[in-house]
Design a protein around this motif. Structure first.
Motif, PDB file in Angstrom:
ATOM      1  N   SER A  17       0.671  -1.234  -0.049  1.00  0.00           N
ATOM      2  CA  SER A  17       0.148  -0.015  -0.071  1.00  0.00           C
ATOM      3  C   SER A  17       0.960   1.287   0.132  1.00  0.00           C
ATOM      4  CB  SER A  17      -0.948  -0.129   1.216  1.00  0.00           C
ATOM      5  OG  SER A  17      -0.530  -0.086   2.454  1.00  0.00           O
ATOM      6  N   LEU A  18       0.097   2.276  -0.381  1.00  0.00           N
ATOM      7  CA  LEU A  18       0.951   3.635  -0.342  1.00  0.00           C
ATOM      8  C   LEU A  18      -0.118   4.605   0.057  1.00  0.00           C
ATOM      9  CD1 LEU A  18       3.138   5.549  -1.134  1.00  0.00           C
ATOM     10  CD2 LEU A  18       2.400   5.450  -3.524  1.00  0.00           C
ATOM     11  N   GLN A  19       0.430   5.435   1.151  1.00  0.00           N
ATOM     12  CA  GLN A  19      -0.461   6.479   1.581  1.00  0.00           C
ATOM     13  C   GLN A  19       0.104   7.768   0.657  1.00  0.00           C
ATOM     14  OE1 GLN A  19      -2.635   6.059   4.084  1.00  0.00           O
ATOM     15  NE2 GLN A  19      -3.286   8.017   3.662  1.00  0.00           N
ATOM     16  N   LEU A  20      -0.910   8.291  -0.002  1.00  0.00           N
ATOM     17  CA  LEU A  20      -0.704   9.468  -1.025  1.00  0.00           C
ATOM     18  C   LEU A  20      -0.620  10.777  -0.478  1.00  0.00           C
ATOM     19  CD1 LEU A  20      -3.310   8.023  -3.688  1.00  0.00           C
ATOM     20  CD2 LEU A  20      -1.146   7.861  -3.863  1.00  0.00           C
ATOM     21  N   GLU A  21       0.561  11.223  -1.120  1.00  0.00           N
ATOM     22  CA  GLU A  21       0.975  12.713  -0.542  1.00  0.00           C
ATOM     23  C   GLU A  21       0.634  13.597  -1.832  1.00  0.00           C
ATOM     24  OE1 GLU A  21       1.514  13.402   2.585  1.00  0.00           O
ATOM     25  OE2 GLU A  21       1.610  11.286   3.156  1.00  0.00           O
ATOM     26  N   ASP A  22       0.847  14.746  -1.697  1.00  0.00           N
ATOM     27  CA  ASP A  22       0.794  15.467  -2.897  1.00  0.00           C
ATOM     28  C   ASP A  22       1.980  15.197  -3.999  1.00  0.00           C
ATOM     29  OD1 ASP A  22      -1.225  17.049  -1.927  1.00  0.00           O
ATOM     30  OD2 ASP A  22      -0.154  18.838  -1.173  1.00  0.00           O
ATOM     31  N   HIS A  23       3.142  15.131  -3.655  1.00  0.00           N
ATOM     32  CA  HIS A  23       4.282  14.552  -4.678  1.00  0.00           C
ATOM     33  C   HIS A  23       3.873  13.437  -5.497  1.00  0.00           C
ATOM     34  CE1 HIS A  23       5.645  12.553  -0.811  1.00  0.00           C
ATOM     35  NE2 HIS A  23       6.175  11.654  -1.771  1.00  0.00           N
ATOM     36  N   HIS A  24       2.901  12.706  -4.917  1.00  0.00           N
ATOM     37  CA  HIS A  24       2.701  11.402  -5.804  1.00  0.00           C
ATOM     38  C   HIS A  24       1.662  11.969  -6.856  1.00  0.00           C
ATOM     39  CE1 HIS A  24       3.628   9.179  -1.761  1.00  0.00           C
ATOM     40  NE2 HIS A  24       4.538   8.644  -2.771  1.00  0.00           N
ATOM     41  N   ARG A  25       1.027  13.002  -6.743  1.00  0.00           N
ATOM     42  CA  ARG A  25      -0.066  13.428  -7.868  1.00  0.00           C
ATOM     43  C   ARG A  25       0.578  14.252  -9.015  1.00  0.00           C
ATOM     44  NH1 ARG A  25      -4.606  11.889  -5.109  1.00  0.00           N
ATOM     45  NH2 ARG A  25      -4.371  11.795  -2.804  1.00  0.00           N
ATOM     46  N   ASN A  26      -0.108  14.193 -10.029  1.00  0.00           N
ATOM     47  CA  ASN A  26       0.216  14.910 -11.207  1.00  0.00           C
ATOM     48  C   ASN A  26      -0.221  16.399 -11.245  1.00  0.00           C
ATOM     49  OD1 ASN A  26      -2.424  14.629 -12.329  1.00  0.00           O
ATOM     50  ND2 ASN A  26      -1.719  13.015 -13.705  1.00  0.00           N
ATOM     51  N   PHE A  27      -0.153  17.074 -12.209  1.00  0.00           N
ATOM     52  CA  PHE A  27      -0.841  18.485 -12.404  1.00  0.00           C
ATOM     53  C   PHE A  27      -2.355  18.431 -12.254  1.00  0.00           C
ATOM     54  CE2 PHE A  27      -2.638  21.705 -15.430  1.00  0.00           C
ATOM     55  CZ  PHE A  27      -1.787  22.917 -14.753  1.00  0.00           C
ATOM     56  N   PHE A  28      -3.033  17.350 -12.643  1.00  0.00           N
ATOM     57  CA  PHE A  28      -4.369  17.329 -12.638  1.00  0.00           C
ATOM     58  C   PHE A  28      -4.768  16.855 -11.234  1.00  0.00           C
ATOM     59  CE2 PHE A  28      -3.168  16.531 -17.106  1.00  0.00           C
ATOM     60  CZ  PHE A  28      -3.793  17.972 -17.569  1.00  0.00           C
TER      61      PHE A  28
END
Length: 129
Positions: A29-40
């Motif tokens: 699993s991965l707890q998502l952070e802002d740096h895991h996201r793209n421009f959208f």
């Protein structure tokens, strides 16, 4: 579960955690952070692909005796991005389909926090050691 169940290197840097390893199956699993996201604001495809690759590798490692060489490298990984992953956590489930003397085939799927399928992969791995 093998003795070496932790994620290390790039996967560890990303924050991937091994939740379960058992006889050719793995759940990461991965707890998502802002740096895991793209421009959208969606989970970046590279994050999904890394999680798919890592879950295949973990499933493969779980088939090998704890004191045996655990290494493998990805020879081929074919992925399909099904839908954007939503929420703050994603889970990947990998499974070793076939383990030969030097080559293994594995599959994996990533689901988002709502249990919706986000991506799948099938891969071929070269055993090391």
């Amino acid at each position: 579960m093998t003795a070496d169940a932790d994620v290390y290197g790039f996967g560890g840097h990303m924050g991937i955690v091994v939740d379960r390893l058992h006889e050719g199956e793995a759940e990461l699993s991965l707890q998502l952070e802002d740096h895991h996201r793209n421009f959208f604001g969606m989970v970046h495809g590279g994050v999904l692909l890394t999680l798919l690759d890592q879950s295949c590798g973990a499933a493969l490692r779980s088939t090998r005796p704890a004191r045996s060489p655990q290494g493998s490298v990805t020879i081929h990984l074919q992925s399909v991005f099904v839908a954007p992953a939503r929420g703050d956590r994603i889970v990947a489930r990998g499974r070793c389909l076939r383990l030969g003397r030097s080559i293994a085939q594995c599959t994996a799927a990533v689901e988002d926090a709502e249990g919706r399928l986000a991506a799948t992969a099938t891969g071929t791995f070269k055993l090391l050691g």
